[in-house]
Each structure stands twice: as C-alpha cells, then as structure tokens.
Design a protein around this motif. Sequence first.
Motif, PDB file in Angstrom:
ATOM      1  N   GLU B  24     -31.408  24.168  49.869  1.00  0.00           N
ATOM      2  CA  GLU B  24     -32.648  24.488  49.195  1.00  0.00           C
ATOM      3  C   GLU B  24     -32.475  24.215  47.699  1.00  0.00           C
ATOM      4  OE1 GLU B  24     -34.162  28.408  50.096  1.00  0.00           O
ATOM      5  OE2 GLU B  24     -34.223  28.001  52.243  1.00  0.00           O
ATOM      6  N   CYS B  25     -33.526  23.747  47.061  1.00  0.00           N
ATOM      7  CA  CYS B  25     -33.484  23.584  45.602  1.00  0.00           C
ATOM      8  C   CYS B  25     -34.339  24.677  44.985  1.00  0.00           C
ATOM      9  CB  CYS B  25     -33.977  22.203  45.190  1.00  0.00           C
ATOM     10  SG  CYS B  25     -35.779  22.033  45.184  1.00  0.00           S
ATOM     11  N   CYS B  26     -34.161  24.912  43.686  1.00  0.00           N
ATOM     12  CA  CYS B  26     -34.935  25.962  43.022  1.00  0.00           C
ATOM     13  C   CYS B  26     -35.065  25.682  41.541  1.00  0.00           C
ATOM     14  CB  CYS B  26     -34.289  27.332  43.255  1.00  0.00           C
ATOM     15  SG  CYS B  26     -32.595  27.490  42.663  1.00  0.00           S
ATOM     16  N   GLY B  27     -35.974  26.395  40.906  1.00  0.00           N
ATOM     17  CA  GLY B  27     -36.164  26.237  39.472  1.00  0.00           C
ATOM     18  C   GLY B  27     -37.358  27.032  39.000  1.00  0.00           C
ATOM     19  N   ALA B  28     -37.692  26.829  37.727  1.00  0.00           N
ATOM     20  CA  ALA B  28     -38.800  27.570  37.123  1.00  0.00           C
ATOM     21  C   ALA B  28     -39.591  26.628  36.229  1.00  0.00           C
ATOM     22  CB  ALA B  28     -38.261  28.739  36.306  1.00  0.00           C
ATOM     23  N   ILE B  29     -40.861  26.955  36.032  1.00  0.00           N
ATOM     24  CA  ILE B  29     -41.629  26.261  34.998  1.00  0.00           C
ATOM     25  C   ILE B  29     -42.131  27.329  34.023  1.00  0.00           C
ATOM     26  CG2 ILE B  29     -43.361  24.527  34.453  1.00  0.00           C
ATOM     27  CD1 ILE B  29     -43.562  23.829  37.379  1.00  0.00           C
ATOM     28  N   LEU B  30     -41.828  27.089  32.756  1.00  0.00           N
ATOM     29  CA  LEU B  30     -42.198  28.044  31.712  1.00  0.00           C
ATOM     30  C   LEU B  30     -43.487  27.588  31.042  1.00  0.00           C
ATOM     31  CD1 LEU B  30     -38.659  28.385  30.063  1.00  0.00           C
ATOM     32  CD2 LEU B  30     -39.571  29.488  32.111  1.00  0.00           C
ATOM     33  N   GLY B  31     -44.118  28.529  30.354  1.00  0.00           N
ATOM     34  CA  GLY B  31     -45.311  28.195  29.573  1.00  0.00           C
ATOM     35  C   GLY B  31     -45.439  29.188  28.439  1.00  0.00           C
ATOM     36  N   PRO B  32     -46.289  28.886  27.459  1.00  0.00           N
ATOM     37  CA  PRO B  32     -46.489  29.823  26.346  1.00  0.00           C
ATOM     38  C   PRO B  32     -46.944  31.175  26.885  1.00  0.00           C
ATOM     39  CG  PRO B  32     -47.586  27.726  25.908  1.00  0.00           C
ATOM     40  CD  PRO B  32     -47.119  27.680  27.336  1.00  0.00           C
ATOM     41  N   VAL B  33     -46.438  32.251  26.272  1.00  0.00           N
ATOM     42  CA  VAL B  33     -46.722  33.587  26.780  1.00  0.00           C
ATOM     43  C   VAL B  33     -48.234  33.833  26.795  1.00  0.00           C
ATOM     44  CG1 VAL B  33     -46.537  34.866  24.588  1.00  0.00           C
ATOM     45  CG2 VAL B  33     -45.873  35.975  26.714  1.00  0.00           C
ATOM     46  N   GLY B  34     -48.735  34.359  27.899  1.00  0.00           N
ATOM     47  CA  GLY B  34     -50.159  34.684  28.013  1.00  0.00           C
ATOM     48  C   GLY B  34     -51.029  33.515  28.440  1.00  0.00           C
ATOM     49  N   SER B  35     -50.467  32.309  28.490  1.00  0.00           N
ATOM     50  CA  SER B  35     -51.298  31.128  28.785  1.00  0.00           C
ATOM     51  C   SER B  35     -51.480  30.902  30.279  1.00  0.00           C
ATOM     52  CB  SER B  35     -50.678  29.872  28.170  1.00  0.00           C
ATOM     53  OG  SER B  35     -49.505  29.503  28.898  1.00  0.00           O
ATOM     54  N   GLY B  36     -50.470  31.285  31.056  1.00  0.00           N
ATOM     55  CA  GLY B  36     -50.507  30.988  32.486  1.00  0.00           C
ATOM     56  C   GLY B  36     -50.408  29.504  32.787  1.00  0.00           C
ATOM     57  N   THR B  37     -50.065  28.701  31.791  1.00  0.00           N
ATOM     58  CA  THR B  37     -50.029  27.250  31.966  1.00  0.00           C
ATOM     59  C   THR B  37     -48.588  26.748  32.015  1.00  0.00           C
ATOM     60  OG1 THR B  37     -52.065  27.091  30.700  1.00  0.00           O
ATOM     61  CG2 THR B  37     -50.809  25.052  30.959  1.00  0.00           C
ATOM     62  N   PRO B  38     -48.206  26.087  33.116  1.00  0.00           N
ATOM     63  CA  PRO B  38     -46.827  25.593  33.208  1.00  0.00           C
ATOM     64  C   PRO B  38     -46.623  24.340  32.355  1.00  0.00           C
ATOM     65  CG  PRO B  38     -48.047  25.084  35.228  1.00  0.00           C
ATOM     66  CD  PRO B  38     -48.988  25.827  34.339  1.00  0.00           C
ATOM     67  N   THR B  39     -45.712  24.424  31.373  1.00  0.00           N
ATOM     68  CA  THR B  39     -45.536  23.294  30.449  1.00  0.00           C
ATOM     69  C   THR B  39     -44.102  22.779  30.375  1.00  0.00           C
ATOM     70  OG1 THR B  39     -45.228  24.826  28.607  1.00  0.00           O
ATOM     71  CG2 THR B  39     -47.452  23.967  28.943  1.00  0.00           C
ATOM     72  N   ARG B  40     -43.130  23.585  30.841  1.00  0.00           N
ATOM     73  CA  ARG B  40     -41.736  23.141  30.667  1.00  0.00           C
ATOM     74  C   ARG B  40     -40.959  23.436  31.952  1.00  0.00           C
ATOM     75  NH1 ARG B  40     -37.001  24.604  27.547  1.00  0.00           N
ATOM     76  NH2 ARG B  40     -37.711  26.719  27.150  1.00  0.00           N
ATOM     77  N   LEU B  41     -40.528  22.349  32.608  1.00  0.00           N
ATOM     78  CA  LEU B  41     -39.843  22.472  33.897  1.00  0.00           C
ATOM     79  C   LEU B  41     -38.339  22.659  33.689  1.00  0.00           C
ATOM     80  CD1 LEU B  41     -40.208  21.891  37.111  1.00  0.00           C
ATOM     81  CD2 LEU B  41     -39.249  19.673  36.523  1.00  0.00           C
ATOM     82  N   LEU B  42     -37.788  23.664  34.328  1.00  0.00           N
ATOM     83  CA  LEU B  42     -36.342  23.892  34.247  1.00  0.00           C
ATOM     84  C   LEU B  42     -35.759  23.953  35.663  1.00  0.00           C
ATOM     85  CD1 LEU B  42     -35.719  26.646  31.528  1.00  0.00           C
ATOM     86  CD2 LEU B  42     -35.274  24.213  31.369  1.00  0.00           C
TER      87      LEU B  42
END
Lengths: 90, 138
Positions: B24-42
Amino acid sequence: MSIEVRIPTILRPFTKDQKAVVATGATLTALITDLDQQYPGIGDRLLENGALRRFINIYINDEDVRFLGSLEAPIKDGDSVTILPAVAGG
Amino acid sequence: MSLTISRAFVDAIVAQSRAEYPDECCGAILGPVGSGTPTRLLPMINAAHSPTFYEFDPKDLLALYREVDDNDEEIVVIYHSHTETEAYPSRTDIAYAGEPGAHYVLVSSRKEIAPAIEFRSYRIIDGVVTEEEVSITE
C-alpha cells in the motif's frame, strides 16, 4: 515543573479546544495521570490496559517515547511533549 | 461535502500506488490553514511496507505536523491505496482515523477493474464513514 503538552485535534474536545496545555510529571506516567486529572477521560484515550495505545504516538521533544522507556520515560523542566494519533490503517 | 482536487494530484497518487504495488502507498496533501484546498502533495513512506497495512513512520509524522504548524497549513487529504480490495475504508482505516477534518482518499487498482482506477474520498468521524463527491480540476 510545568511541561507544555501539544494536543491533537481529535483529543481537543477533552481540553476545551486548547491546542496546547500545561501539565506536570517527572515521568510520562505521572504526566498522563496529571493530564487525566485536569481533563478527565483523556488518559483512557492514551492508555489501554496500563500500556501506551499502539496507535497513539507521544514524543518528548523530537523523540518517540517508545525509544525513551515508554511510560517510564523521564521528563524534565523545559521539555515539550507532543501527542499525535498514528496515521495508519489497512 | 465534497473534495476538489487537481488532475495532477490524482495522477501522482495513482502513479505512486502503482510504483509501490504490491505494498500500500500513502501520503498527505497540505493546504493553507482554513482553506480546505489541497495545494502541496507529500508522498510518505509506508513504514509497514505491507500489502494490507499502512502507517506513516512516527518520526516522519512528527516532522509533518511541525511543518504544517510552521507553514500555517493543515492536512487537507490523507490518502492510501488498497491493492486487492475496493477503495472503501476498511475496519482498521475506520478504527485508526484520527483526523476529523481531513478528507480520507482511497485509491484501488485491483485487478477486477483494471485498467480502471477507483479514486474515492470520505470523511471518517467518530467511526462513521461518509463518502463525498470528488471534483477533479484540469
């Protein structure tokens, strides 16, 4: 001695939404006991049958407590403690 | 409730799931706090290195949360792949879901549906799974 403890989102209902709280204790066990007295019920979310829950990670400064003696890990003034639920599943 | 995510992130997650198969692979996508918008894939390392389990390495997990705090970001998406089953949260996924604010994304490339890929998103709060719509932006 007061230790800053960072609380993850999922446990903030216990701490009235505070992201960080202050607790005391010379070991992790003592710290969790103090936390549970201040925020009743939180201890049960960290411990299971007297041991640290498998999918809760606790860090003293930058180190996972599992490498520091788990519940016996010593804590000293100025340390910071971070609690994070594991990101895990099947 | 819905998740809006760019085609580039969807493609990157699908590619990662194929590259790490059969684990299985895994990860996270971050975004500016409060935006709910995924902008940075890790992409994260699956410390369990397993076809039936995933876990962010505890040291990487701490680093991730520190980074999120330092950059005023939030974890918008937590994703992982299922290799042989449908893209629906398993019992363990539900039991360990610890981020009530995150979209839990699952991808599956199981053989029965190949070459198609399932890409689905859920909220998992207090043991309750709610599937949500995924809108992919080009």
